[in-house]
Design a protein around this motif. Structure first.
Motif, PDB file in Angstrom:
ATOM      1  N   VAL B 181      -0.333 -10.068   2.092  1.00 37.67           N
ATOM      2  CA  VAL B 181       0.513  -9.043   2.699  1.00 37.67           C
ATOM      3  C   VAL B 181      -0.191  -7.686   2.644  1.00 37.67           C
ATOM      4  O   VAL B 181      -0.174  -6.923   3.610  1.00 37.67           O
ATOM      5  CB  VAL B 181       1.881  -8.994   1.990  1.00 37.67           C
ATOM      6  CG1 VAL B 181       2.674  -7.772   2.460  1.00 37.67           C
ATOM      7  CG2 VAL B 181       2.669 -10.260   2.256  1.00 37.67           C
ATOM      8  N   ARG B 182      -0.869  -7.411   1.531  1.00 37.75           N
ATOM      9  CA  ARG B 182      -1.566  -6.123   1.410  1.00 37.75           C
ATOM     10  C   ARG B 182      -2.703  -6.033   2.429  1.00 37.75           C
ATOM     11  O   ARG B 182      -2.934  -4.987   3.030  1.00 37.75           O
ATOM     12  CB  ARG B 182      -2.106  -5.955  -0.006  1.00 37.75           C
ATOM     13  CG  ARG B 182      -0.998  -5.714  -1.025  1.00 37.75           C
ATOM     14  CD  ARG B 182      -1.530  -5.350  -2.408  1.00 37.75           C
ATOM     15  NE  ARG B 182      -0.447  -5.312  -3.365  1.00 37.75           N
ATOM     16  CZ  ARG B 182      -0.245  -6.231  -4.319  1.00 37.75           C
ATOM     17  NH1 ARG B 182      -1.079  -7.244  -4.442  1.00 37.75           N
ATOM     18  NH2 ARG B 182       0.780  -6.116  -5.142  1.00 37.75           N
ATOM     19  N   THR B 183      -3.410  -7.145   2.625  1.00 41.90           N
ATOM     20  CA  THR B 183      -4.474  -7.160   3.623  1.00 41.90           C
ATOM     21  C   THR B 183      -3.910  -6.864   5.003  1.00 41.90           C
ATOM     22  O   THR B 183      -4.445  -6.046   5.755  1.00 41.90           O
ATOM     23  CB  THR B 183      -5.155  -8.552   3.644  1.00 41.90           C
ATOM     24  OG1 THR B 183      -5.444  -8.930   2.315  1.00 41.90           O
ATOM     25  CG2 THR B 183      -6.403  -8.528   4.481  1.00 41.90           C
ATOM     26  N   LEU B 184      -2.804  -7.529   5.322  1.00 44.73           N
ATOM     27  CA  LEU B 184      -2.205  -7.321   6.635  1.00 44.73           C
ATOM     28  C   LEU B 184      -1.797  -5.863   6.804  1.00 44.73           C
ATOM     29  O   LEU B 184      -1.978  -5.264   7.857  1.00 44.73           O
ATOM     30  CB  LEU B 184      -0.984  -8.246   6.812  1.00 44.73           C
ATOM     31  CG  LEU B 184      -1.306  -9.734   6.959  1.00 44.73           C
ATOM     32  CD1 LEU B 184      -0.035 -10.571   6.915  1.00 44.73           C
ATOM     33  CD2 LEU B 184      -2.051  -9.992   8.265  1.00 44.73           C
ATOM     34  N   ARG B 185      -1.233  -5.284   5.736  1.00 45.03           N
ATOM     35  CA  ARG B 185      -0.792  -3.901   5.807  1.00 45.03           C
ATOM     36  C   ARG B 185      -1.982  -2.984   6.102  1.00 45.03           C
ATOM     37  O   ARG B 185      -1.903  -2.090   6.931  1.00 45.03           O
ATOM     38  CB  ARG B 185      -0.143  -3.489   4.481  1.00 45.03           C
ATOM     39  CG  ARG B 185       0.122  -1.995   4.393  1.00 45.03           C
ATOM     40  CD  ARG B 185       0.978  -1.664   3.213  1.00 45.03           C
ATOM     41  NE  ARG B 185       0.339  -2.063   1.948  1.00 45.03           N
ATOM     42  CZ  ARG B 185       0.966  -2.051   0.778  1.00 45.03           C
ATOM     43  NH1 ARG B 185       2.231  -1.664   0.706  1.00 45.03           N
ATOM     44  NH2 ARG B 185       0.348  -2.408  -0.318  1.00 45.03           N
ATOM     45  N   SER B 186      -3.089  -3.269   5.448  1.00 44.76           N
ATOM     46  CA  SER B 186      -4.261  -2.412   5.650  1.00 44.76           C
ATOM     47  C   SER B 186      -4.793  -2.558   7.071  1.00 44.76           C
ATOM     48  O   SER B 186      -5.477  -1.689   7.591  1.00 44.76           O
ATOM     49  CB  SER B 186      -5.341  -2.761   4.631  1.00 44.76           C
ATOM     50  OG  SER B 186      -5.813  -4.064   4.887  1.00 44.76           O
ATOM     51  N   GLU B 187      -4.457  -3.698   7.710  1.00 45.02           N
ATOM     52  CA  GLU B 187      -4.876  -3.892   9.098  1.00 45.02           C
ATOM     53  C   GLU B 187      -3.888  -3.276  10.076  1.00 45.02           C
ATOM     54  O   GLU B 187      -4.003  -3.458  11.283  1.00 45.02           O
ATOM     55  CB  GLU B 187      -5.031  -5.384   9.394  1.00 45.02           C
ATOM     56  CG  GLU B 187      -6.222  -6.017   8.675  1.00 45.02           C
ATOM     57  CD  GLU B 187      -6.176  -7.544   8.708  1.00 45.02           C
ATOM     58  OE1 GLU B 187      -5.253  -8.107   9.341  1.00 45.02           O
ATOM     59  OE2 GLU B 187      -7.059  -8.172   8.093  1.00 45.02           O
TER      60      GLU B 187
END
Lengths: 324, 499, 319
Positions: B181-187
């Motif tokens: 989820v954090r990766t997606l947020r950073s994207e």
């Protein structure tokens, strides 16, 4: 590339469980030929087996279409009337004239597919069980064909008889074409989007809807296919007998379901396939043939047919556990 | 990126959402919290296009939208992972992931090999190990969850909605999910994150919105609020007034009304022994999949158990069947009220008398008049709002339907009641009424075993709490030990214990 | 009435039609038919229709029990024919009557039991289970009669099938008695209630302690027994027996039940509706013939009515 971390046994188990029904029906088929050969030395001859193969084409075509409706957890009870309608109209309109056959036959096949598609559309609109909808439309079709003619009428052009009687490389042409159609539909189910959607819809219609699959499209497709192949069966049989018959399909409606369930397609939808049905057709035809050889009365053959249905369904059934 | 204003949605008998404003920005994780029935699922289904709102506007990517089907929302980059998975159990994992987006060959045919390969890549990216050829129905629940997430990742996803994603996950899997989820947020992906677990929300989310009774109560940046404030916003009242007073003392020396000894269900429940004392409410807590429902079903004879014994008032029940349990005075209220409880085809009176038909039968015949009289009594007792004994049950609100079920079982049972999620899908007012009913039944001496996933309910109602984890009993709490923290500690496998 | 009763919710039009539309339709059909063709409502024709109604009515009552249990009985026609064939298997005087009745009953109970066991214990879909027993029964029947029954029917059965008591056909009396008895069983007995519960929600039925298997098996046995009764009556009416007595009754009885509001999804409908559904079917057939339309229109109208009736009830239950 397979994942080495996964035990090979699970792959085997999975292959068995997803193709178990198919393997079972093929094994039964082989067993039947072996037993038949032991019981009667004329049974397992090339000429007899070829004959059985040739005679199973009509049933094969109807069952092929029926398989698709069953895969969506539906059923098409109008196939018998469809056969009668198309065969009688073909024979009456063509009346032995090959030139007319050139447009009548394609037109009737379109009509059969269209009526079938209409079944699918009605099922979608009304939200009524396919059993009832197709029972109703099938009854209407039977009435219509009887209005057209109460008795066998017209004639099919004898120039077309090669389809039903000739052999190519020793193989009966009609039956071989039927097998090719089975393969074609199998490929269609496996390699086209609509084919996969049929399985998805049969597995869980509501999930299919949430995944954006058009339920209407799936229903129209399977019932159009069912109508089309029933029409084709009607044409084939009328060519074989030289004339269309308003009662031609009467016994085919229910008979078309037996090979489907024997071939491992579940009435609950989503599992099975047309190749199973193909072997189901061969199994049913061979068994009847063997019983003939053994001089079992046609009466007791009916008993056997009933037993096959029960046996097939009981074998493939998934035992329910708990509340579900 | 997504702005909802004035969203309205009603279902027969229930107003699910009234005048809800809600907003998600690109690159934020927005938590959506609220009690069961607060309207979270309805809101997400509207965003995802599965429901059409009765009123209000949806603005997405700067334009007003009004999609009524899931495909349109998906095409716009909105992806929902429902609490109830949308999987085809008999299709393979690879096919499930790419359903609707199959890899095609140059001829427009499905390329199964490329689909498999792409599925394996996605699964690898998730860092889990799942055989993509396996049937989805054969996977564990956690793996099914991963397949659901994989389905979202193959798209150019702009807004991802996760509905209780960690309910079925173990601790390492949860960490994996959070990283994702954090990766997606950073994207730059917007994420709506629905959860009951407030500590997760503080760990992961940027903002939080509280729904209560179908209304947006508050939207706060996560740094401007704390655990206690969220709880009080969600519950919206002092808990002391909400739940009736507990039993003053439970007679532990008395013979138990319901005694389960060494109950096991293969793969689901292992060796559970429990006593329900007369007059007590015994809460049964645990995560989803901990085996609580299976234990109850086994104890009631609905599913087969593997060894183990059931005693009612000290009397051994053998064999354990629903009929035998009812005869002995035990009733079972299922969590699936509509699917497994009510007779939708019959009227209120026939629903009320369903478990105690014998009472109305003389010879072969049922006395319809006595049934109606009995139903009128229960309608009065439980203040059931309906059109009378002959009214239909299908259009009643969840609370009234549940009261009908209570009416049915209190007529039939005098020893014990097993309640599985007794207030699921019931609005707050009716909840308080049901709590009162439960307590007064207990005060009459009936023992109640209450399965609940709402911790506040467990804490507020139970005299004792049994906690299950992975099919086994992990602890029993009494008196002041009963707290959300202690229950969660026993219910979830924490690192502390693993060490 | 209790104080908690919600006020201001009177029965509205749609619900009224869903419940009573069928009776209204029959009345309109008879009145309209009388206007089109006065001989339709003549005493002779009404008597004629009632005699036709008796066997179908008896079968549809049994079919209703099965459909309410969430099933379907495609074997009724085969049971009818097999029972009918029994009348020609023994001596042609009345002394064989008890034997005939006993063997017809035995066939019926056995068939119903097998159907019920397949559906409950083996989880076979009712459609396939009853189809299979129908086919098997047909085979047994052909085998017993070597293809075509010979022999005569005892006069007692002819009297029952074609005779009348004080101007009232005996078959009609039998039908009415059966209708009343099974109305009571379905709507007033503990078994009937169990049937509605199990058919409407089998899981909930199990949870209130009902043995759904037993309830369903009994429904199939009732259906077969009533079909056998109708078969004996029909054999007596015709006076001669062939192997196809009752052909078409399996579908006609399902159609009549559906017209009468017995839902295929189980748990809904009743005896009165089912019987009225059968009456509507008979009246339509009769009317088609009376107005001189080709007999094929009977078939076409029947097909259309099936779909329309089913759609009507589905739409009603959704609204």
């Amino acid at each position: 590339m397979s994942n080495p971390a996964l035990p090979g046994r699970s792959n085997l188990r999975r292959a068995l469980s997803s193709n178990g029904a198919l393997l079972a029906v093929i094994a039964l088929l082989i067993l039947l030929v072996l037993v038949g050969a032991g019981l009667n030395d004329r049974f397992a001859t090339v000429s007899n087996l070829t004959n059985v193969f040739e005679q199973s084409a009509g049933l094969g075509l109807v069952s092929l279409g029926q398989t698709l409706t069953v895969l969506t957890a539906g059923i098409d009870l109008s196939v018998g009337s469809m056969m009668s309608l198309i065969s009688t109209l073909a024979s009456g309109l063509i009346d032995g004239d090959l030139a007319r056959a050139a447009w009548v036959i394609p037109a009737l096949l379109v009509l059969a597919a269209a009526i079938g598609g209409g079944n699918g559309l009605l099922i979608h609109w009304l939200g009524v069980h396919p059993l009832i909808v197709t029972l109703g439309t099938g009854t209407v079709m039977q009435g219509v064909v009887l209005l057209y003619s109460l008795t066998p009428t017209g004639a099919m052009p004898f120039e077309l008889e090669w389809i039903a009687y000739d052999r190519f490389l020793g193989l009966p042409i009609g039956a071989t074409i039927t097998v090719l159609l089975f393969v074609l539909v199998a490929l269609m189910l496996r390699y086209t989007t609509i084919g996969r959607d049929v399985y998805a819809y049969g597995d869980d219609p509501e999930a299919a809807r949430l995944m954006g699959i058009s339920q209407r499209k799936v229903l129209i497709f399977v019932y159009a296919m069912s109508g089309f192949f029933a029409g084709l069966a009607g044409l084939y049989l009328s060519i074989r007998f030289g004339i269309g018959d308003p009662y031609q399909g009467q016994n085919y409606t229910l008979a078309s379901i037996t090979p489907v369930v024997v071939g491992g397609t579940m009435l609950t939808g989503g599992r099975g396939g047309v190749i199973g049905t193909l072997f189901g057709v061969l199994l049913v035809s061979l068994l009847n043939n063997l019983l003939n050889f053994l001089q079992v009365s046609t009466h007791l053959q009916l008993v056997v047919q009933g037993l096959i249905i029960i046996a097939a369904v009981s074998i493939y059934i998934e035992r329910k556990r708990g509340l579900a | 990126m997504l702005t909802l204003t004035g969203i309205q949605k009603s279902f027969p008998g229930v107003k699910a959402l009234s005048d809800v404003d809600f907003e998600v920005r690109a690159g934020e994780v927005h938590a959506l919290v609220g009690e069961n029935g607060a309207g979270k699922s309805t809101l997400t289904k509207i965003i995802g296009g599965a429901y059409t709102p009765d009123g209000g506007t949806i603005t997405y990517d700067g334009a007003a939208r009004r999609w009524g089907d899931p495909a349109a929302a998906k095409a716009a980059g909105i992806h929902i992972i429902y609490q109830e998975f949308v999987l085809f159990p008999h299709l393979s994992v690879a096919e499930n992931i790419f359903k609707g987006n199959e890899k095609k060959t140059a001829f427009g045919l499905i390329d199964h090999r490329a689909t498999r390969k792409a599925a394996e890549e996605i699964i690898a990216r998730l860092g889990v190990r799942i055989d993509v050829d396996e049937r989805a129905g054969a996977l564990s629940v956690a793996d099914q969850q991963m397949v659901e997430i994989a389905k979202a990742l193959i798209h150019d996803v702009k807004l991802l909605i996760l509905d209780e994603p960690t309910a079925v996950l173990s601790e390492p899997e949860v960490e994996l999910l959070f990283d994702l989820v954090r990766t997606l947020r950073s994207e730059g992906v917007g994420v709506i994150y629905i959860s009951h677990r407030l500590d997760e929300i503080f760990e992961l989310c940027d903002r939080v919105t509280v729904l209560k009774d179908g209304q947006n109560i508050a939207t706060r940046p996560i740094g401007d609020t704390d655990h206690d404030e969220l709880v009080s916003l969600m519950v919206g009242r002092e808990i002391e007034n909400y739940f009736p007073p507990k039993a003053t003392a439970i007679d532990m020396a008395a013979p138990p009304v319901l005694h389960l000894r060494n109950i096991s269900v293969p793969g689901r429940v292992s060796n559970v022994t429990l006593n329900v004392q007369p007059g007590e409410i015994l809460g049964l807590a645990g995560l989803i999949g901990a085996g609580r429902t299976e234990l109850a079903q086994a104890a009631f004879g609905v599913i087969e158990h593997d060894g183990g014994e059931v005693f009612v008032h000290g009397q051994k029940i053998d064999p354990v069947t629903p009929r035998a349990m009812i005869r002995a005075g035990v009733g079972y209220v299922t969590e699936d009220r509509k699917g497994q409880g009510l007779f939708m085809n019959l009227d209120v009176a026939r629903n009320v008398t369903g478990a105690s038909l014998g009472e109305f039968v003389s010879g072969w015949m049922i006395s319809g008049r006595q049934e109606i009289r009995a139903a009128e009594t229960e309608i009065d007792n439980f203040a059931i709002r309906c059109r009378g004994p002959l009214g239909d049950v299908d259009k009643l609100s969840g609370g009234n339907q549940q009261k009908i079920i209570f009416g049915r079982w209190t007529r039939a049972c005098h020893a014990a009641l097993v309640l599985d999620e007794p207030t699921r899908g019931v609005d707050v007012g009716a909840k308080a009424e049901i709590y009162k009913i439960m307590r007064s039944l207990a005060n009459e001496g009936i023992g109640i075993l209450m399965i609940s996933s709402e911790l506040q309910e467990v804490v507020g109602m139970s005299d004792r709490v049994a906690v299950m984890r992975e099919g086994a009993l992990s602890g029993l709490l009494e008196g002041p030990e009963i707290s959300e923290e202690n229950i969660m500690h026993l219910a979830a496998q924490t690192d502390r214990e693993a060490a | 009435m209790s104080g908690a009763t919600q006020t201001g919710a009177p029965a509205f039009g749609g619900e009224f039609f869903a419940r009573y539309g069928i009776y209204l339709f029959l009345a309109l059909l008879i009145a309209g038919g009388g206007l089109i063709s006065p001989s339709f409502v003549s005493a002779g024709n009404i008597n004629n229709m009632l005699v036709q109604l008796a066997p179908l009515g008896i079968v549809v009552i049994g079919q209703a029990f099965v459909i309410i249990s969430r099933g379907l009985d495609l074997s009724v026609a085969s049971v009818m024919a097999t029972a009918a064939v029994m009348t020609s298997l023994y001596t042609s005087d009345n002394s064989s009557a008890p034997l005939i009745v006993a063997s017809a009953l035995a066939v019926a109970l056995a068939t119903g039991l097998v159907n019920g066991l397949l559906v409950t214990k083996r989880n076979v879909s009712p459609f396939l289970a009853t189809l299979a027993t129908a086919i098997m029964l047909q085979g047994i029947r052909f085998w017993l009669t070597s293809g075509a029954p010979s022999g005569n029917i005892p006069p007692l059965f002819k009297q029952i099938g074609a005779g009348s008591l004080g101007g009232v056909p005996i078959s009609l009396v039998i039908f009415l008695v059966i209708a009343v008895v099974f109305w009571v069983v379905l709507h007033r007995s503990a078994y009937g209630r169990a049937l509605y519960i199990v058919g409407g929600n089998p899981i909930a039925g199990r949870l209130v302690g009902l043995s759904s298997d037993r309830v369903i098996i009994v429904a199939y046995m009732i259906s077969s027994t009533l079909a056998a009764t109708a078969g004996l009556i029909l054999a007596g009416f015709a006076g001669v027996v062939d192997n196809f007595v009752g052909r078409g009754f399996e579908l006609d009885s399902i159609v009549a039940a559906v017209i009468g509001g017995v839902a295929l999804s189980g748990g809904r409908g009743g005896i009165a509706g089912a019987v009225v559904g059968a009456a509507i079917l008979i009246a339509i057939f009769n009317l088609v013939l009376l107005i001189g339309a080709p007999v094929q229109f009977q078939i076409i109208i029947k097909g259309a009515v099936i779909v329309l009736a089913a759609a009507f009830y589905v739409k009603k239950s959704k609204s």
